[in-house]
Design a protein around this motif. Structure first.
Motif, PDB file in Angstrom:
ATOM      1  N   ALA A 169       0.836  -1.207   0.000  1.00 44.79           N
ATOM      2  CA  ALA A 169       0.000   0.000   0.000  1.00 44.79           C
ATOM      3  C   ALA A 169       0.865   1.250   0.000  1.00 44.79           C
ATOM      4  N   GLU A 170       1.977   1.180   0.732  1.00 45.92           N
ATOM      5  CA  GLU A 170       2.846   2.354   0.809  1.00 45.92           C
ATOM      6  C   GLU A 170       3.521   2.669  -0.517  1.00 45.92           C
ATOM      7  N   ARG A 171       3.874   1.619  -1.241  1.00 46.13           N
ATOM      8  CA  ARG A 171       4.805   1.854  -2.341  1.00 46.13           C
ATOM      9  C   ARG A 171       4.241   1.669  -3.734  1.00 46.13           C
ATOM     10  N   VAL A 172       3.116   0.976  -3.828  1.00 43.62           N
ATOM     11  CA  VAL A 172       2.608   0.714  -5.166  1.00 43.62           C
ATOM     12  C   VAL A 172       1.310   1.483  -5.365  1.00 43.62           C
ATOM     13  N   ASP A 173       1.173   2.042  -6.538  1.00 41.49           N
ATOM     14  CA  ASP A 173      -0.026   2.812  -6.831  1.00 41.49           C
ATOM     15  C   ASP A 173      -1.033   1.912  -7.540  1.00 41.49           C
ATOM     16  N   LEU A 174      -2.131   1.622  -6.852  1.00 43.18           N
ATOM     17  CA  LEU A 174      -3.103   0.691  -7.419  1.00 43.18           C
ATOM     18  C   LEU A 174      -4.422   1.368  -7.754  1.00 43.18           C
ATOM     19  N   GLY A 175      -4.403   2.671  -7.881  1.00 48.09           N
ATOM     20  CA  GLY A 175      -5.626   3.368  -8.214  1.00 48.09           C
ATOM     21  C   GLY A 175      -6.566   3.462  -7.026  1.00 48.09           C
ATOM     22  N   PRO A 176      -7.863   3.645  -7.286  1.00 46.37           N
ATOM     23  CA  PRO A 176      -8.830   3.805  -6.190  1.00 46.37           C
ATOM     24  C   PRO A 176      -8.907   2.523  -5.365  1.00 46.37           C
ATOM     25  N   ASP A 177      -9.226   2.674  -4.105  1.00 47.32           N
ATOM     26  CA  ASP A 177      -9.302   1.512  -3.204  1.00 47.32           C
ATOM     27  C   ASP A 177      -7.973   0.775  -3.114  1.00 47.32           C
ATOM     28  N   SER A 178      -6.942   1.535  -3.279  1.00 46.58           N
ATOM     29  CA  SER A 178      -5.609   0.954  -3.323  1.00 46.58           C
ATOM     30  C   SER A 178      -5.290   0.202  -2.038  1.00 46.58           C
ATOM     31  N   GLU A 179      -5.678   0.825  -0.943  1.00 46.37           N
ATOM     32  CA  GLU A 179      -5.262   0.249   0.336  1.00 46.37           C
ATOM     33  C   GLU A 179      -5.882  -1.129   0.557  1.00 46.37           C
ATOM     34  N   GLN A 180      -7.149  -1.241   0.227  1.00 44.01           N
ATOM     35  CA  GLN A 180      -7.814  -2.519   0.442  1.00 44.01           C
ATOM     36  C   GLN A 180      -7.217  -3.604  -0.453  1.00 44.01           C
ATOM     37  N   MET A 181      -7.016  -3.258  -1.693  1.00 46.40           N
ATOM     38  CA  MET A 181      -6.439  -4.249  -2.597  1.00 46.40           C
ATOM     39  C   MET A 181      -5.049  -4.653  -2.148  1.00 46.40           C
ATOM     40  N   ALA A 182      -4.303  -3.694  -1.614  1.00 46.09           N
ATOM     41  CA  ALA A 182      -2.957  -4.014  -1.153  1.00 46.09           C
ATOM     42  C   ALA A 182      -3.010  -5.041  -0.023  1.00 46.09           C
ATOM     43  N   ARG A 183      -3.958  -4.881   0.855  1.00 47.46           N
ATOM     44  CA  ARG A 183      -4.074  -5.847   1.954  1.00 47.46           C
ATOM     45  C   ARG A 183      -4.423  -7.234   1.411  1.00 47.46           C
ATOM     46  N   ILE A 184      -5.361  -7.252   0.510  1.00 46.97           N
ATOM     47  CA  ILE A 184      -5.725  -8.543  -0.084  1.00 46.97           C
ATOM     48  C   ILE A 184      -4.504  -9.196  -0.710  1.00 46.97           C
ATOM     49  N   TRP A 185      -3.788  -8.416  -1.476  1.00 45.67           N
ATOM     50  CA  TRP A 185      -2.607  -8.957  -2.133  1.00 45.67           C
ATOM     51  C   TRP A 185      -1.570  -9.412  -1.116  1.00 45.67           C
ATOM     52  N   GLY A 186      -1.394  -8.636  -0.083  1.00 48.60           N
ATOM     53  CA  GLY A 186      -0.423  -9.022   0.936  1.00 48.60           C
ATOM     54  C   GLY A 186      -0.713 -10.404   1.469  1.00 48.60           C
ATOM     55  N   HIS A 187      -1.946 -10.612   1.883  1.00 42.60           N
ATOM     56  CA  HIS A 187      -2.292 -11.931   2.426  1.00 42.60           C
ATOM     57  C   HIS A 187      -2.206 -13.006   1.346  1.00 42.60           C
ATOM     58  N   GLY A 188      -2.625 -12.663   0.150  1.00 43.25           N
ATOM     59  CA  GLY A 188      -2.573 -13.644  -0.928  1.00 43.25           C
ATOM     60  C   GLY A 188      -1.152 -14.067  -1.252  1.00 43.25           C
ATOM     61  N   ILE A 189      -0.280 -13.098  -1.374  1.00 47.23           N
ATOM     62  CA  ILE A 189       1.106 -13.425  -1.731  1.00 47.23           C
ATOM     63  C   ILE A 189       1.768 -14.232  -0.622  1.00 47.23           C
ATOM     64  N   VAL A 190       1.529 -13.824   0.618  1.00 46.58           N
ATOM     65  CA  VAL A 190       2.117 -14.575   1.719  1.00 46.58           C
ATOM     66  C   VAL A 190       1.600 -16.018   1.716  1.00 46.58           C
ATOM     67  N   GLY A 191       0.323 -16.179   1.465  1.00 46.80           N
ATOM     68  CA  GLY A 191      -0.226 -17.532   1.413  1.00 46.80           C
ATOM     69  C   GLY A 191       0.383 -18.344   0.296  1.00 46.80           C
ATOM     70  N   MET A 192       0.568 -17.726  -0.827  1.00 46.80           N
ATOM     71  CA  MET A 192       1.207 -18.407  -1.950  1.00 46.80           C
ATOM     72  C   MET A 192       2.601 -18.875  -1.565  1.00 46.80           C
ATOM     73  N   MET A 193       3.350 -17.966  -0.987  1.00 44.33           N
ATOM     74  CA  MET A 193       4.711 -18.275  -0.560  1.00 44.33           C
ATOM     75  C   MET A 193       4.705 -19.427   0.434  1.00 44.33           C
ATOM     76  N   HIS A 194       3.790 -19.348   1.365  1.00 48.72           N
ATOM     77  CA  HIS A 194       3.744 -20.362   2.412  1.00 48.72           C
ATOM     78  C   HIS A 194       3.399 -21.735   1.866  1.00 48.72           C
ATOM     79  N   ALA A 195       2.317 -21.806   1.094  1.00 51.87           N
ATOM     80  CA  ALA A 195       1.863 -23.116   0.617  1.00 51.87           C
ATOM     81  C   ALA A 195       2.897 -23.728  -0.318  1.00 51.87           C
ATOM     82  N   ALA A 196       3.409 -22.912  -1.223  1.00 52.88           N
ATOM     83  CA  ALA A 196       4.409 -23.440  -2.144  1.00 52.88           C
ATOM     84  C   ALA A 196       5.645 -23.892  -1.364  1.00 52.88           C
ATOM     85  N   GLY A 197       6.049 -23.100  -0.398  1.00 50.91           N
ATOM     86  CA  GLY A 197       7.211 -23.459   0.403  1.00 50.91           C
ATOM     87  C   GLY A 197       6.993 -24.734   1.184  1.00 50.91           C
TER      88      GLY A 197
END
Lengths: 218, 218
Positions: free
Chosen positions: B152-180
């Motif tokens: 959220a701090e560093r990437v510009d995702l347009g409107p509702d940026s903050e919410q999408m950033a949170r979703i992505w954060g959890h999604g990416i971490v989950g991806m990393m975790h499961a694959a790992g």
DNA sequence: ACCAAGTGTTACTTGCGGTAACCACAGTCT
DNA sequence: AGACTGTGGTTACCGCAAGTAACACTTGGT
């Protein structure tokens, strides 16, 4: 002697009994969560512990049987979404939505399925105790493997396609799971929004997005 | 009277004692896995159970304290990777690699951190038992939240940026975790390959890839 | 000398997973 | 009919781990 027939009859009776027990266990787990005790399950089924143990060996066995039922059901729904006649993006979204709808509808079941709890490794392996991996819930593994296979079958990823497809399968499933778990707790947005955000993520919007003001972006 | 000083001295003594206990617990968990008993931990620390309970309240408390240590350590490493002066792709890869290297180096610790086991909800809440979500390991939540914030701090995702950033954060971490987690069990490829495959996934290669022969692809 | 507080112990309770031994009733063999 | 076997059921127990109560030992402040 009619041993063959009677044996058959007894076997099917045992199977239907097993189903009854599983349904009782289901009710209890749904009510008490994954830490439901064997006593409670037996009581719900109207019988006592040793019968459960005769049927399922140990708690892990019961839980595995229970998990298999639900996992199979979920997998069928997911496969349907995955096989729908639509373009890739739509199918990805529909698959995500199917999963999220399932966990939203029955959070207790979902919670139970994800619980590693007793991994029930048959290998006591007193040597060096380091049995390493195998932590994750079997559901995640199964979903990941399944999705990896589907991707490998249908998407052309160049050389080493199969391996990358497996990696992606597990990765995507993990993404879906973690995001879903978080969403289920905080409910920060609608399901549709979550689905489309995750699909956007898979569609490379992270790479495309511009940096925010100042400093190099993430 | 020197009560203030002595109280201070005692407090720091208690803190260092606490550290010792945590280190002993660490050793035991590393050796016996997450199901290590309080007795075993107490024995390793050269003391007996009630002391542990005086310091940590209950098993959940000890485990939470233990988890916090490791989570903090991992977070520091990840933040370093996330803050490196390089372009976005490189930083994503470096973050993934840092995480994977950590779980590869100390699988037992990792396994412990991911274990929900006793969620230790202070709320017995006899009403309607439906406490729903909150299943995931705290580590996953923390990492997801953290990453979401960074995005959220560093990437510009347009409107509702903050919410999408949170979703992505959890999604990416989950991806990393499961694959790992999967990778740690089967070791189907090198770490570098896993990292680059996951980064490719995040970079939208799934959307770009062509269908395989016959039928519409996934 | 004495009190207070913190550090430690032993010994207990409770609850759960798991099991052994026993009971009762079907159908079967002689 | 009456002994024989197997199957669905029970009670009562073991072992073990979480958590606690009550009791002892040091130590510094008054």
């Amino acid at each position: 002697m009619e041993t063959a027939r009677s044996a058959e009859r007894q076997r099917t009776a045992a199977e239907s009994r097993r189903r009854e027990l599983l349904e009782a266990a289901d009710r209890v787990v749904l009510r008490d969560g994954p830490q439901a005790s064997m006593n409670a399950i037996a009581a719900e089924a109207g019988i006592t512990k040793p019968i459960l143990y005769r049927h399922f060996g140990d708690k892990g066995g019961l839980y595995r049987a229970l998990a298999k039922r639900h996992t199979d059901a979920l997998l069928i729904a997911l496969r349907a979404a995955l096989d729908a006649p639509a373009d890739r993006r739509e199918r990805v979204e529909s698959t995500l939505d199917t999963y999220l709808a399932a966990i939203e509808a029955r959070p207790q079941v979902y919670r139970f399925l994800m619980h590693p709890s007793d991994n029930a490794d048959a290998a006591p392996s007193p040597e060096q105790g380091f049995d390493v991996g195998r932590h994750s819930a079997p559901l995640l593994r199964r979903l990941g493997e399944e999705l990896g296979q589907v991707i490998a079958e249908r998407v052309d990823l160049g050389p080493d396609s199969e391996q990358m497809a497996r990696i992606w399968g597990h990765g995507i499933v993990g993404m879906m799971h973690a995001a879903g778990d978080w969403w289920l707790g905080d409910r920060p947005c609608s399901r549709e929004r979550l689905v489309s955000s995750l699909a956007d993520l898979l569609w490379g919007r992270l790479a495309e997005a511009g940096d925010r003001q100042g400093g190099p972006g993430f």
